[in-house]
Design an enzyme around this catalytic site. Structure first.
Site, PDB file in Angstrom:
ATOM      1  N   HIS A  86     114.715  65.289 -11.069  1.00  0.00           N
ATOM      2  CA  HIS A  86     115.563  65.929 -12.081  1.00  0.00           C
ATOM      3  C   HIS A  86     114.681  66.602 -13.128  1.00  0.00           C
ATOM      4  CE1 HIS A  86     119.151  65.944 -14.886  1.00  0.00           C
ATOM      5  NE2 HIS A  86     118.152  66.073 -15.746  1.00  0.00           N
ATOM      6  N   GLU A  87     113.674  65.879 -13.616  1.00  0.00           N
ATOM      7  CA  GLU A  87     112.803  66.440 -14.650  1.00  0.00           C
ATOM      8  C   GLU A  87     111.914  67.551 -14.099  1.00  0.00           C
ATOM      9  OE1 GLU A  87     112.845  66.049 -17.801  1.00  0.00           O
ATOM     10  OE2 GLU A  87     114.366  64.470 -17.823  1.00  0.00           O
ATOM     11  N   HIS A  99     113.578  70.939 -14.052  1.00  0.00           N
ATOM     12  CA  HIS A  99     113.614  71.663 -15.331  1.00  0.00           C
ATOM     13  C   HIS A  99     112.336  72.481 -15.520  1.00  0.00           C
ATOM     14  CE1 HIS A  99     117.295  69.906 -16.732  1.00  0.00           C
ATOM     15  NE2 HIS A  99     116.820  68.685 -16.848  1.00  0.00           N
TER      16      HIS A  99
END
Length: 219
Positions: A22-23, A26
């Site tokens: 998820h990170e 980004h």
């Protein structure tokens, strides 16, 4: 104790992948739109060790799982990784590109949930064996944690991804005023969690998403 150890073993990989990728997403999308901050910090990587936060990635999810296992009741399993550094001012079109950077994390959770659903379908169709049940449980855990993180992060509360998506979509004056809520976002989230409001908001979304996956993949 054996039950707790097996629960932690089943959930470890899905949780670490869900939180760290998820990170990383980004950072990757931020670089695509002109901000190399995460890239220069070495955070655009699939190596989970670069993203793990000892508290948010390990202690909090493990604690929730332990309490749920001992109490015999489920709760909302969530966690976080070290935030990927993003300098929104370096994006080519900061306000518009913020939407895509923020949406990248929940989108990756959506894709991973589908991947775990495929694995669940394969395991459910396989001949029973020593690894069939653990695979089913791990795939189910993968679906669950990614559904939770996707739904949680899409809540329109800064600094959650949904809050930043809202800031990107709102007119400039409203966006600026809404962004000022960011320092209060985590306390607001904690209040929602401990009052039970967070579960009331999220469980219908999570259950609906899981039901949709079961219809699509036939399990």
């Amino acid at each position: 104790m054996d039950s707790l150890i097996s629960t932690l073993a089943i959930w470890a990989l899905p949780v670490v992948l869900a939180i760290t990728l998820h990170e990383a997403a980004h950072g990757y999308v931020a670089r695509h739109f002109g901000d190399p901050t995460a890239h220069l910090a070495g955070r655009i990587t699939l190596n989970p060790l670069r993203h793990i936060d000892p508290v948010g990635t390990i202690l909090v999810p493990a604690g929730i799982l332990a309490l749920s296992s001992l109490a015999g009741a489920g709760g909302i399993l969530f966690g976080w990784a070290k935030p990927v550094p993003v300098n929104f001012s370096r994006l080519r079109n900061p306000k518009a590109d913020m939407l895509w950077v923020a949406a990248a994390g929940p989108f990756v959770n959506f894709v991973m949930a589908i991947g775990w659903a495929v694995l669940f379908r394969i395991a459910a169709s396989a001949e029973p064996g020593a690894y069939t049940l653990p695979m089913l449980k791990m795939a189910d855990a993968g679906i669950q944690i990614n559904a939770v993180l996707m739904a949680l992060n899409l809540l329109p509360i800064p600094p959650l991804d949904g809050g930043r998506i809202a800031v990107s979509l709102l007119p400039d004056r409203l966006a600026w005023q809404y962004a000022r809520l960011e320092p209060y976002g985590f306390p607001i989230l904690l209040v929602l969690l401990f009052t039970g409001v967070l579960g009331t908001l999220l469980w219908p979304l999570i259950a609906g998403f899981r039901y949709l996956l079961s219809l699509v993949f036939g399990f």
